[in-house]
Design an enzyme around this catalytic site. Structure first.
Site, PDB file in Angstrom:
ATOM      1  N   TYR A  22       0.664  -1.150   0.105  1.00  0.00           N
ATOM      2  CA  TYR A  22       0.058   0.156  -0.046  1.00  0.00           C
ATOM      3  C   TYR A  22       0.930   1.292   0.085  1.00  0.00           C
ATOM      4  CZ  TYR A  22      -4.173  -2.787  -0.314  1.00  0.00           C
ATOM      5  OH  TYR A  22      -5.103  -3.683  -0.421  1.00  0.00           O
ATOM      6  N   GLN A  24     -15.172   1.471  -6.334  1.00  0.00           N
ATOM      7  CA  GLN A  24     -14.234   0.303  -5.584  1.00  0.00           C
ATOM      8  C   GLN A  24     -12.795   0.916  -5.500  1.00  0.00           C
ATOM      9  OE1 GLN A  24     -15.347  -3.520  -7.867  1.00  0.00           O
ATOM     10  NE2 GLN A  24     -16.199  -1.903  -9.177  1.00  0.00           N
ATOM     11  N   ASN A  25     -12.450   2.150  -6.142  1.00  0.00           N
ATOM     12  CA  ASN A  25     -11.031   2.594  -5.943  1.00  0.00           C
ATOM     13  C   ASN A  25     -10.956   3.312  -4.917  1.00  0.00           C
ATOM     14  OD1 ASN A  25     -11.358   1.846  -8.617  1.00  0.00           O
ATOM     15  ND2 ASN A  25     -11.334   3.698  -9.513  1.00  0.00           N
ATOM     16  N   ASP A  73      -8.231   5.320  -4.513  1.00  0.00           N
ATOM     17  CA  ASP A  73      -6.992   6.379  -4.692  1.00  0.00           C
ATOM     18  C   ASP A  73      -7.484   7.841  -4.270  1.00  0.00           C
ATOM     19  OD1 ASP A  73      -8.878   7.039  -7.153  1.00  0.00           O
ATOM     20  OD2 ASP A  73      -7.682   5.838  -8.497  1.00  0.00           O
ATOM     21  N   HIS A 129     -14.466  -0.028  -1.125  1.00  0.00           N
ATOM     22  CA  HIS A 129     -13.488  -0.807  -0.700  1.00  0.00           C
ATOM     23  C   HIS A 129     -12.426   0.258   0.152  1.00  0.00           C
ATOM     24  CE1 HIS A 129     -14.258  -3.811  -3.937  1.00  0.00           C
ATOM     25  NE2 HIS A 129     -14.876  -3.963  -3.174  1.00  0.00           N
ATOM     26  N   CYS A 138      -2.778   1.893  21.306  1.00  0.00           N
ATOM     27  CA  CYS A 138      -3.233   0.418  22.152  1.00  0.00           C
ATOM     28  C   CYS A 138      -2.018  -0.397  22.400  1.00  0.00           C
ATOM     29  CB  CYS A 138      -4.346   0.039  21.862  1.00  0.00           C
ATOM     30  SG  CYS A 138      -4.251  -0.879  20.294  1.00  0.00           S
TER      31      CYS A 138
HETATM   32  C1  BJW Z   1     -11.057   0.420 -18.630  1.00  0.00           C
HETATM   33  C2  BJW Z   1     -10.017   1.253 -19.086  1.00  0.00           C
HETATM   34  C3  BJW Z   1     -10.381   2.468 -19.430  1.00  0.00           C
HETATM   35  C4  BJW Z   1      -9.175  -0.544 -18.419  1.00  0.00           C
HETATM   36  N1  BJW Z   1     -11.800   2.931 -19.353  1.00  0.00           N
HETATM   37  N2  BJW Z   1     -12.182   1.095 -18.560  1.00  0.00           N
HETATM   38  C5  BJW Z   1     -20.081 -13.987  -4.595  1.00  0.00           C
HETATM   39  C6  BJW Z   1     -19.718 -14.679  -5.743  1.00  0.00           C
HETATM   40  C7  BJW Z   1     -18.316 -15.090  -5.955  1.00  0.00           C
HETATM   41  C8  BJW Z   1     -17.416 -14.865  -4.794  1.00  0.00           C
HETATM   42  C9  BJW Z   1     -17.913 -14.018  -4.012  1.00  0.00           C
HETATM   43  C10 BJW Z   1     -19.305 -13.487  -3.718  1.00  0.00           C
HETATM   44  N3  BJW Z   1     -19.223 -12.778  -2.657  1.00  0.00           N
HETATM   45  C11 BJW Z   1     -18.156 -12.648  -2.150  1.00  0.00           C
HETATM   46  C12 BJW Z   1     -17.277 -13.336  -2.707  1.00  0.00           C
HETATM   47  C13 BJW Z   1     -15.824 -13.228  -2.508  1.00  0.00           C
HETATM   48  C14 BJW Z   1     -15.014 -12.113  -2.960  1.00  0.00           C
HETATM   49  C15 BJW Z   1     -15.222 -11.899  -4.360  1.00  0.00           C
HETATM   50  O1  BJW Z   1     -15.889 -11.355  -5.083  1.00  0.00           O
HETATM   51  N4  BJW Z   1     -14.544 -12.807  -5.085  1.00  0.00           N
HETATM   52  C16 BJW Z   1     -14.228 -13.020  -6.552  1.00  0.00           C
HETATM   53  C17 BJW Z   1     -13.178 -12.262  -7.096  1.00  0.00           C
HETATM   54  C18 BJW Z   1     -14.362 -14.275  -6.890  1.00  0.00           C
HETATM   55  N5  BJW Z   1     -15.539 -10.828  -2.377  1.00  0.00           N
HETATM   56  C19 BJW Z   1     -14.859 -10.318  -1.047  1.00  0.00           C
HETATM   57  O2  BJW Z   1     -14.103 -10.955  -0.375  1.00  0.00           O
HETATM   58  C20 BJW Z   1     -15.622  -9.318  -0.612  1.00  0.00           C
HETATM   59  N6  BJW Z   1     -15.719  -9.364   0.873  1.00  0.00           N
HETATM   60  C21 BJW Z   1     -17.046  -9.993   1.188  1.00  0.00           C
HETATM   61  O3  BJW Z   1     -17.630 -10.618   0.201  1.00  0.00           O
HETATM   62  O4  BJW Z   1     -17.482  -9.885   2.234  1.00  0.00           O
HETATM   63  C22 BJW Z   1     -18.623 -10.854   2.788  1.00  0.00           C
HETATM   64  C23 BJW Z   1     -17.943 -12.070   3.328  1.00  0.00           C
HETATM   65  C24 BJW Z   1     -16.963 -12.308   4.112  1.00  0.00           C
HETATM   66  C25 BJW Z   1     -16.475 -13.203   4.731  1.00  0.00           C
HETATM   67  C26 BJW Z   1     -17.142 -14.551   4.246  1.00  0.00           C
HETATM   68  C27 BJW Z   1     -17.877 -14.758   3.064  1.00  0.00           C
HETATM   69  C28 BJW Z   1     -18.277 -13.277   2.679  1.00  0.00           C
HETATM   70  C29 BJW Z   1     -14.303  -8.096  -0.285  1.00  0.00           C
HETATM   71  C30 BJW Z   1     -13.719  -7.731  -1.861  1.00  0.00           C
HETATM   72  C31 BJW Z   1     -12.646  -6.993  -1.544  1.00  0.00           C
HETATM   73  C32 BJW Z   1     -11.869  -6.669  -2.902  1.00  0.00           C
HETATM   74  N7  BJW Z   1     -10.532  -5.747  -2.591  1.00  0.00           N
HETATM   75  C33 BJW Z   1      -9.718  -5.433  -3.495  1.00  0.00           C
HETATM   76  C34 BJW Z   1      -8.652  -4.828  -3.231  1.00  0.00           C
HETATM   77  C35 BJW Z   1      -8.658  -3.856  -1.769  1.00  0.00           C
HETATM   78  C36 BJW Z   1      -8.627  -2.551  -2.490  1.00  0.00           C
HETATM   79  C37 BJW Z   1      -7.313  -2.201  -2.910  1.00  0.00           C
HETATM   80  O5  BJW Z   1      -6.144  -2.717  -2.878  1.00  0.00           O
HETATM   81  O6  BJW Z   1      -7.334  -1.250  -4.068  1.00  0.00           O
HETATM   82  O7  BJW Z   1     -10.281  -4.420  -4.278  1.00  0.00           O
HETATM   83  S1  BJW Z   1      -9.498  -6.673  -4.679  1.00  0.00           S
HETATM   84  C38 BJW Z   1      -9.515  -5.346  -6.231  1.00  0.00           C
HETATM   85  O8  BJW Z   1     -10.746  -5.851  -7.175  1.00  0.00           O
HETATM   86  C39 BJW Z   1      -9.915  -4.355  -5.626  1.00  0.00           C
HETATM   87  C40 BJW Z   1     -10.991  -3.732  -6.665  1.00  0.00           C
HETATM   88  O9  BJW Z   1     -11.498  -2.680  -5.951  1.00  0.00           O
HETATM   89  C41 BJW Z   1     -11.420  -4.789  -7.076  1.00  0.00           C
HETATM   90  C42 BJW Z   1     -12.316  -4.588  -8.256  1.00  0.00           C
HETATM   91  O10 BJW Z   1     -11.394  -4.560  -9.251  1.00  0.00           O
HETATM   92  P1  BJW Z   1     -11.738  -3.744 -10.488  1.00  0.00           P
HETATM   93  O11 BJW Z   1     -11.715  -2.303 -10.196  1.00  0.00           O
HETATM   94  O12 BJW Z   1     -12.913  -4.255 -11.235  1.00  0.00           O
HETATM   95  O13 BJW Z   1     -10.445  -3.745 -11.492  1.00  0.00           O
HETATM   96  P2  BJW Z   1      -9.910  -4.854 -12.732  1.00  0.00           P
HETATM   97  O14 BJW Z   1      -8.613  -4.824 -12.791  1.00  0.00           O
HETATM   98  O15 BJW Z   1     -10.692  -6.163 -12.242  1.00  0.00           O
HETATM   99  O16 BJW Z   1     -10.822  -4.500 -13.831  1.00  0.00           O
HETATM  100  C43 BJW Z   1     -10.534  -3.303 -14.662  1.00  0.00           C
HETATM  101  C44 BJW Z   1     -11.373  -3.088 -15.727  1.00  0.00           C
HETATM  102  O17 BJW Z   1     -11.015  -1.673 -16.438  1.00  0.00           O
HETATM  103  C45 BJW Z   1     -11.402  -3.939 -16.896  1.00  0.00           C
HETATM  104  O18 BJW Z   1     -12.548  -4.534 -17.353  1.00  0.00           O
HETATM  105  C46 BJW Z   1     -10.678  -3.084 -18.339  1.00  0.00           C
HETATM  106  O19 BJW Z   1     -11.243  -3.690 -19.262  1.00  0.00           O
HETATM  107  C47 BJW Z   1     -11.214  -1.979 -17.574  1.00  0.00           C
HETATM  108  N8  BJW Z   1     -10.587  -0.729 -18.460  1.00  0.00           N
HETATM  109  N9  BJW Z   1      -8.981   0.627 -18.912  1.00  0.00           N
HETATM  110  C48 BJW Z   1     -12.663   2.189 -18.808  1.00  0.00           C
HETATM  111  N10 BJW Z   1      -9.414   3.705 -20.045  1.00  0.00           N
HETATM  112 ZN    ZN Z   2      -5.365   0.336  18.647  1.00  0.00          ZN
END
Ligand code: BJW
Ligand code: ZN
Length: 252
Positions: A69, A103-104, A106, A121, A153
């Site tokens: 990070y 979800q960003n 930044d 997020h 703490c």
């Molecule tokens: C452009 C472009 C341009 C490029 N213009 N576009 C249901 C089904 C299946 C799984 C699950 C479910 N429910 C929960 C889950 C588990 C899990 C999950 O979803 N897993 C899947 C991956 C399978 N979810 C979780 O764990 C979440 N928590 C949760 O569900 O809690 C309840 C629970 C708890 C305990 C047990 C069970 C349930 C939490 C999810 C946290 C995600 N965290 C991250 C990292 C933290 C933040 C960070 O460090 O930044 O968040 S992972 C990462 O992915 C980050 C992002 O916010 C997130 C999404 O990614 P994003 O933004 O979509 O990016 P990319 O790279 O995937 O896509 C980029 C896109 O841009 C592409 O499509 C390009 O084409 C496009 N693009 N240039 C427009 N110029």
């Molecule tokens: Zn503390």
């Protein structure tokens, strides 16, 4: 339908809306120079999710998670919002209600001028106690003087971001859902729509009657479910869309 006809349909649909919600992902910041996650060259090619983005990683090797990070905070020092962020912020001049659900982590939507941004997020610029003693640092200054930073703490601070397997902040997610279900149009910009529950927000809007417009150069997991797909970079499509909708609303 030709791309031009799809664009016209999207513009007319948006121009008829009063309440708009936009779900954004890493792709909207790509043109600012912020790396995405799942594309070629993305963060998950260089870093292992299990080592930097899970609660187990944080418990086992907090230094490594903090290094990930801090690296991303460092990269942000030279980054500016792009025309895609600006166009979404400008939508506020046209509609009664515009909510950005991002979800960003930044902070670029806020820097572009959006006033209602829900960070489902978390944020790169906040930290909180790992043990949950209640301590928070908002903003958490750059650069950290020590990593992992100590908490008063006796525990340590952690980045206030949502790692895999962690719950999204309940109040923020509930607000996002309630804004989605009263929206007339949901924009889905720059997200692969694979990470849940955030990916479900536009579907909640759609079930409640909204038209969903996706803006992405590539088809995604949920493209087939959405109503209109505009293929191209957000930094080109969103400013064009804003201009067209602005004109349509002036003549209406
Ligand atoms: C452009 C472009 C341009 C490029 N213009 N576009 C249901 C089904 C299946 C799984 C699950 C479910 N429910 C929960 C889950 C588990 C899990 C999950 O979803 N897993 C899947 C991956 C399978 N979810 C979780 O764990 C979440 N928590 C949760 O569900 O809690 C309840 C629970 C708890 C305990 C047990 C069970 C349930 C939490 C999810 C946290 C995600 N965290 C991250 C990292 C933290 C933040 C960070 O460090 O930044 O968040 S992972 C990462 O992915 C980050 C992002 O916010 C997130 C999404 O990614 P994003 O933004 O979509 O990016 P990319 O790279 O995937 O896509 C980029 C896109 O841009 C592409 O499509 C390009 O084409 C496009 N693009 N240039 C427009 N110029
Ligand atoms: Zn503390």
């Amino acid at each position: 339908m030709t791309p031009d006809a799809r664009f016209d349909e999207a513009a007319r649909t948006l121009a008829a809306a009063e309440r708009v919600v936009a779900l954004s992902g890493a792709g909207i910041s790509a043109e600012s120079g912020v790396p995405t996650f799942r594309e070629s060259g993305g963060l998950w090619e260089e870093y292992r999710i299990e080592e930097v983005a899970t609660p187990e990683a944080l418990a086992g090797n907090p230094r490594k998670v903090w290094e990930f990070y801090e690296m991303r905070r460092q990269n942000m020092q030279s980054v500016e919002p792009n025309p895609g962020h600006v166009a979404l912020a400008e939508l506020e001049t046209l509609f009664e209600e515009v909510t950005i659900v991002t979800q960003n982590i930044d902070g670029l939507h806020q820097r572009a001028g959006s006033t209602r941004v829900l960070e489902v997020h978390g944020s790169l610029w906040k930290a909180k106690c790992l043990e949950g003693c209640g301590a928070r640092r908002d903003p958490f200054p750059w650069p950290a003087s020590q990593i992992p930073p100590p908490c008063e703490c006796g525990s340590i601070l952690r980045p206030e971001v949502v790692l895999f397997g962690e719950m999204l902040p309940t109040d923020v997610f509930e607000e996002a859902t309630s804004r989605a279900v009263r929206a007339d149009v949901a924009l889905v910009v720059g997200t692969s729509s694979v990470v849940w529950p955030a990916a479900g927000i536009p579907l909640a809007a759609q079930s409640a009657g909204a038209i969903v417009i996706e803006v992405n150069p590539e088809a995604t997991e949920l493209t087939e479910r959405f109503d209109i797909s505009l293929r191209g970079p957000a930094g080109e499509i969103l400013p064009r869309l804003y201009e067209r909708v602005d004109k349509l609303r002036r003549v209406a």
